[in-house]
Design a protein around this motif. Structure first.
Motif, PDB file in Angstrom:
ATOM      1  N   ALA A  20      -2.413  40.278 -15.018  1.00  0.00           N
ATOM      2  CA  ALA A  20      -3.444  41.258 -15.360  1.00  0.00           C
ATOM      3  C   ALA A  20      -4.624  40.583 -16.049  1.00  0.00           C
ATOM      4  CB  ALA A  20      -2.852  42.354 -16.251  1.00  0.00           C
ATOM      5  N   ASP A  21      -4.352  39.687 -16.985  1.00  0.00           N
ATOM      6  CA  ASP A  21      -5.430  38.969 -17.681  1.00  0.00           C
ATOM      7  C   ASP A  21      -6.192  38.068 -16.720  1.00  0.00           C
ATOM      8  OD1 ASP A  21      -4.801  40.142 -20.110  1.00  0.00           O
ATOM      9  OD2 ASP A  21      -3.450  38.519 -20.710  1.00  0.00           O
ATOM     10  N   TRP A  22      -5.478  37.430 -15.784  1.00  0.00           N
ATOM     11  CA  TRP A  22      -6.141  36.546 -14.818  1.00  0.00           C
ATOM     12  C   TRP A  22      -7.035  37.328 -13.864  1.00  0.00           C
ATOM     13  CZ3 TRP A  22      -7.403  31.679 -14.205  1.00  0.00           C
ATOM     14  CH2 TRP A  22      -6.735  30.695 -14.916  1.00  0.00           C
ATOM     15  N   ARG A  23      -6.637  38.559 -13.509  1.00  0.00           N
ATOM     16  CA  ARG A  23      -7.513  39.381 -12.667  1.00  0.00           C
ATOM     17  C   ARG A  23      -8.842  39.621 -13.364  1.00  0.00           C
ATOM     18  NH1 ARG A  23      -2.594  42.066 -11.879  1.00  0.00           N
ATOM     19  NH2 ARG A  23      -1.789  41.841  -9.740  1.00  0.00           N
ATOM     20  N   ARG A  24      -8.784  39.990 -14.622  1.00  0.00           N
ATOM     21  CA  ARG A  24     -10.006  40.249 -15.381  1.00  0.00           C
ATOM     22  C   ARG A  24     -10.827  38.982 -15.553  1.00  0.00           C
ATOM     23  NH1 ARG A  24      -9.355  41.103 -20.370  1.00  0.00           N
ATOM     24  NH2 ARG A  24     -11.327  42.196 -20.704  1.00  0.00           N
ATOM     25  N   PHE A  25     -10.131  37.869 -15.788  1.00  0.00           N
ATOM     26  CA  PHE A  25     -10.842  36.605 -16.003  1.00  0.00           C
ATOM     27  C   PHE A  25     -11.479  36.104 -14.712  1.00  0.00           C
ATOM     28  CE2 PHE A  25     -11.093  31.972 -16.171  1.00  0.00           C
ATOM     29  CZ  PHE A  25     -11.774  31.783 -17.369  1.00  0.00           C
ATOM     30  N   GLY A  26     -10.681  35.968 -13.667  1.00  0.00           N
ATOM     31  CA  GLY A  26     -11.176  35.356 -12.434  1.00  0.00           C
ATOM     32  C   GLY A  26     -12.159  36.217 -11.673  1.00  0.00           C
ATOM     33  N   ARG A  27     -11.825  37.499 -11.501  1.00  0.00           N
ATOM     34  CA  ARG A  27     -12.688  38.384 -10.724  1.00  0.00           C
ATOM     35  C   ARG A  27     -13.843  38.929 -11.542  1.00  0.00           C
ATOM     36  NH1 ARG A  27      -9.640  43.602  -9.178  1.00  0.00           N
ATOM     37  NH2 ARG A  27      -9.886  43.827 -11.446  1.00  0.00           N
ATOM     38  N   ASP A  28     -13.528  39.498 -12.719  1.00  0.00           N
ATOM     39  CA  ASP A  28     -14.538  40.235 -13.469  1.00  0.00           C
ATOM     40  C   ASP A  28     -15.429  39.329 -14.313  1.00  0.00           C
ATOM     41  OD1 ASP A  28     -13.272  42.436 -12.385  1.00  0.00           O
ATOM     42  OD2 ASP A  28     -12.064  42.819 -14.168  1.00  0.00           O
ATOM     43  N   ALA A  29     -14.860  38.275 -14.897  1.00  0.00           N
ATOM     44  CA  ALA A  29     -15.655  37.395 -15.761  1.00  0.00           C
ATOM     45  C   ALA A  29     -16.297  36.254 -14.968  1.00  0.00           C
ATOM     46  CB  ALA A  29     -14.779  36.838 -16.881  1.00  0.00           C
ATOM     47  N   ILE A  30     -15.496  35.485 -14.239  1.00  0.00           N
ATOM     48  CA  ILE A  30     -16.036  34.331 -13.514  1.00  0.00           C
ATOM     49  C   ILE A  30     -16.762  34.773 -12.253  1.00  0.00           C
ATOM     50  CG2 ILE A  30     -15.477  32.121 -12.435  1.00  0.00           C
ATOM     51  CD1 ILE A  30     -15.132  32.206 -15.494  1.00  0.00           C
ATOM     52  N   GLY A  31     -16.284  35.836 -11.594  1.00  0.00           N
ATOM     53  CA  GLY A  31     -16.993  36.373 -10.433  1.00  0.00           C
ATOM     54  C   GLY A  31     -16.452  35.916  -9.100  1.00  0.00           C
ATOM     55  N   MET A  32     -15.166  35.488  -9.052  1.00  0.00           N
ATOM     56  CA  MET A  32     -14.570  35.051  -7.797  1.00  0.00           C
ATOM     57  C   MET A  32     -14.008  36.243  -7.020  1.00  0.00           C
ATOM     58  SD  MET A  32     -12.585  31.563  -9.047  1.00  0.00           S
ATOM     59  CE  MET A  32     -11.606  32.391 -10.307  1.00  0.00           C
ATOM     60  N   HIS A  33     -13.757  36.024  -5.745  1.00  0.00           N
ATOM     61  CA  HIS A  33     -13.111  37.023  -4.910  1.00  0.00           C
ATOM     62  C   HIS A  33     -11.605  36.983  -5.176  1.00  0.00           C
ATOM     63  CE1 HIS A  33     -12.470  39.465  -1.224  1.00  0.00           C
ATOM     64  NE2 HIS A  33     -11.344  38.783  -1.163  1.00  0.00           N
ATOM     65  N   LEU A  34     -10.983  38.150  -5.301  1.00  0.00           N
ATOM     66  CA  LEU A  34      -9.554  38.251  -5.589  1.00  0.00           C
ATOM     67  C   LEU A  34      -8.813  38.826  -4.395  1.00  0.00           C
ATOM     68  CD1 LEU A  34      -6.991  38.435  -7.428  1.00  0.00           C
ATOM     69  CD2 LEU A  34      -7.855  40.681  -8.164  1.00  0.00           C
ATOM     70  N   LEU A 235     -16.449  40.567 -21.874  1.00  0.00           N
ATOM     71  CA  LEU A 235     -15.070  40.969 -21.617  1.00  0.00           C
ATOM     72  C   LEU A 235     -14.101  40.453 -22.672  1.00  0.00           C
ATOM     73  CD1 LEU A 235     -15.040  40.546 -17.744  1.00  0.00           C
ATOM     74  CD2 LEU A 235     -14.843  42.686 -19.023  1.00  0.00           C
ATOM     75  N   GLY A 236     -14.606  39.733 -23.659  1.00  0.00           N
ATOM     76  CA  GLY A 236     -13.797  39.345 -24.800  1.00  0.00           C
ATOM     77  C   GLY A 236     -12.967  38.086 -24.635  1.00  0.00           C
ATOM     78  N   PHE A 237     -13.244  37.284 -23.611  1.00  0.00           N
ATOM     79  CA  PHE A 237     -12.518  36.022 -23.471  1.00  0.00           C
ATOM     80  C   PHE A 237     -13.099  34.975 -24.419  1.00  0.00           C
ATOM     81  CE2 PHE A 237     -11.762  38.075 -19.360  1.00  0.00           C
ATOM     82  CZ  PHE A 237     -10.377  37.996 -19.315  1.00  0.00           C
ATOM     83  N   ASP A 238     -12.234  34.116 -24.934  1.00  0.00           N
ATOM     84  CA  ASP A 238     -12.684  33.076 -25.856  1.00  0.00           C
ATOM     85  C   ASP A 238     -13.549  32.044 -25.137  1.00  0.00           C
ATOM     86  OD1 ASP A 238     -11.388  34.175 -28.032  1.00  0.00           O
ATOM     87  OD2 ASP A 238      -9.587  32.930 -27.812  1.00  0.00           O
ATOM     88  N   MET A 239     -14.537  31.558 -25.861  1.00  0.00           N
ATOM     89  CA  MET A 239     -15.381  30.474 -25.374  1.00  0.00           C
ATOM     90  C   MET A 239     -14.934  29.200 -26.088  1.00  0.00           C
ATOM     91  SD  MET A 239     -17.894  30.195 -23.166  1.00  0.00           S
ATOM     92  CE  MET A 239     -18.549  31.871 -23.101  1.00  0.00           C
ATOM     93  N   ALA A 240     -14.594  28.172 -25.332  1.00  0.00           N
ATOM     94  CA  ALA A 240     -14.195  26.904 -25.938  1.00  0.00           C
ATOM     95  C   ALA A 240     -15.418  26.105 -26.362  1.00  0.00           C
ATOM     96  CB  ALA A 240     -13.342  26.099 -24.967  1.00  0.00           C
ATOM     97  N   LEU A 241     -16.350  25.900 -25.426  1.00  0.00           N
ATOM     98  CA  LEU A 241     -17.603  25.201 -25.708  1.00  0.00           C
ATOM     99  C   LEU A 241     -18.757  26.052 -25.197  1.00  0.00           C
ATOM    100  CD1 LEU A 241     -16.750  21.530 -24.592  1.00  0.00           C
ATOM    101  CD2 LEU A 241     -16.623  22.498 -26.889  1.00  0.00           C
ATOM    102  N   ASP A 242     -19.745  26.248 -26.063  1.00  0.00           N
ATOM    103  CA  ASP A 242     -20.912  27.042 -25.694  1.00  0.00           C
ATOM    104  C   ASP A 242     -21.762  26.290 -24.663  1.00  0.00           C
ATOM    105  OD1 ASP A 242     -22.476  29.275 -25.779  1.00  0.00           O
ATOM    106  OD2 ASP A 242     -22.868  29.188 -27.926  1.00  0.00           O
ATOM    107  N   MET A 243     -22.812  26.941 -24.215  1.00  0.00           N
ATOM    108  CA  MET A 243     -23.672  26.345 -23.193  1.00  0.00           C
ATOM    109  C   MET A 243     -24.217  24.989 -23.655  1.00  0.00           C
ATOM    110  SD  MET A 243     -24.610  27.562 -20.142  1.00  0.00           S
ATOM    111  CE  MET A 243     -24.887  29.343 -20.227  1.00  0.00           C
ATOM    112  N   GLY A 244     -24.262  24.044 -22.724  1.00  0.00           N
ATOM    113  CA  GLY A 244     -24.791  22.723 -23.033  1.00  0.00           C
ATOM    114  C   GLY A 244     -24.999  21.925 -21.760  1.00  0.00           C
ATOM    115  N   GLN A 245     -25.478  20.671 -21.915  1.00  0.00           N
ATOM    116  CA  GLN A 245     -25.720  19.816 -20.761  1.00  0.00           C
ATOM    117  C   GLN A 245     -25.052  18.465 -20.978  1.00  0.00           C
ATOM    118  OE1 GLN A 245     -29.847  18.911 -19.871  1.00  0.00           O
ATOM    119  NE2 GLN A 245     -29.382  18.557 -17.706  1.00  0.00           N
TER     120      GLN A 245
END
Length: 327
Positions: A20-34, A235-245
């Motif tokens: 259930a958590d992976w559905r929200r992460f992969g499809r809803d947060a990252i934007g992949m097709h499930l 969606l409330g998922f933890d961020m390990a490292l913020d935006m950077g280059q």
């Protein structure tokens, strides 16, 4: 015969109970097709290929397998000759396993630290799919990269050199949580790296629980990167490292924490290696700017994991790693 340039990272297999958590992460947060296949298996797609990430039910909460797409049967047979010449067992995948991965001619080879390596020659193309924004960059250079940690980095590098003729792109020296770390970046085609190997300098410890520290996928447009970042936050998922280059491949990215605990890097616009001019160098620090740590480090957990790693033998598949490759 060199196999360099005829191989790319094709898919990953993840073992998890947190569907259930992976559905929200992969499809809803990252934007992949499930694609939900059954109660015990689901797949994420980045492109027309049927499978880029296969999730199967199990307790590991970790990546268990890397799948490598091989361009032609001649290259495939050359890799198998190398493996068998070294006396390493090769397992032929079942029809069911190949169907789950959406591939043809599937074989499995033992890999460093229990991370199995699978080879296949052709990916099956699925039907219509829906991804966020302009989509993801895959193509001839593969889906992205993985980063692993090791107490035997020279042997791990030797393994990928023997198997795939991996070339060294560069090094990064970094200090993380007071510990000096050296990262080696290996490419198997013109993508800057498909495998990164991190190791603590002169300390035979591994503070990472999972076989893969992070994986990377590449979005097509800058707007896709910022939109994904905002969805992960919302969606409330933890961020390990913020935006950077990054300092070496110049990729703009952020790192989110997956439901299984390893990290997921979403990036945009990394450089592509020019084989005629590229020379390995050493960079000081992983980033030009940004990539600030966002989640509090579990120092006790990292110490416990590192201490346990002193008692555990790290298998680098010595027959394929040889004596390793010195820097």
């Amino acid at each position: 015969m060199s196999v360099f340039g005829n191989v790319s990272l094709g898919y990953l297999v993840v073992e998890t109970c947190r569907f259930a958590d992976w559905r929200r992460f992969g499809r809803d947060a990252i934007g992949m097709h499930l694609d939900d296949l059954s109660a015990d298996a689901m797949r994420f797609r980045l492109d027309a290929q049927e499978c880029r990430f296969l999730l199967q039910r199990g307790p590991a909460e970790d990546v268990t397998t890397l799948g490598w797409q091989v361009d032609d049967h001649e290259t495939f047979d050359e890799i198998l000759r190398r493996v068998r010449r070294c006396g390493v067992p090769v397992t032929t995948g079942t029809d069911e396993e190949a169907a789950l991965r959406g591939v043809e001619r599937l074989v499995r080879i033992p890999g460093p630290n229990g991370l199995a390596q699978e080879l296949y020659t052709r990916a099956r193309i699925g039907g219509e799919f829906s991804v966020a924004g302009a989509g993801f960059v895959t193509g001839e250079y593969g889906l992205g990269h993985v980063a692993v940690t090791s107490t035997k980095p020279h042997q791990v590098r030797g393994y990928y050199n023997t198997l795939l003729d991996a070339r060294l792109s560069d090094f990064i020296d970094e200090t993380m949580s007071g510990v000096k770390v050296k990262i080696r970046f290996l490419r198997v085609n013109r993508r800057h790296h498909s495998v990164a190997i991190a190791a603590t300098n002169r300390l035979p410890i591994n503070p990472i629980r999972t076989r893969v520290q992070h994986l990377n996928i590449q979005v097509a447009q800058l707007d896709d990167l910022t939109a994904s970042y905002q969805r992960v936050r919302a969606l409330g998922f933890d961020m390990a490292l913020d935006m950077g280059q990054h300092s070496n491949d110049r990729e703009l990215s952020f790192y989110a924490v997956t439901p299984s605990g390893f990290e997921w890097e979403v990036g945009w616009n990394p450089l592509v290696v020019d084989e005629s001019t590229w020379r390995p160098t050493t960079h000081q620090g992983i980033s030009i700017w940004g990539h600030e740590m966002q989640r509090g480090a579990d120092r006790l957990g990292q110490f416990t994991t590192a201490a346990r790693s002193l008692l555990r033998r790290e298998d680098t598949v010595p027959a394929l790693a040889g004596a390793g490759i010195p820097d």
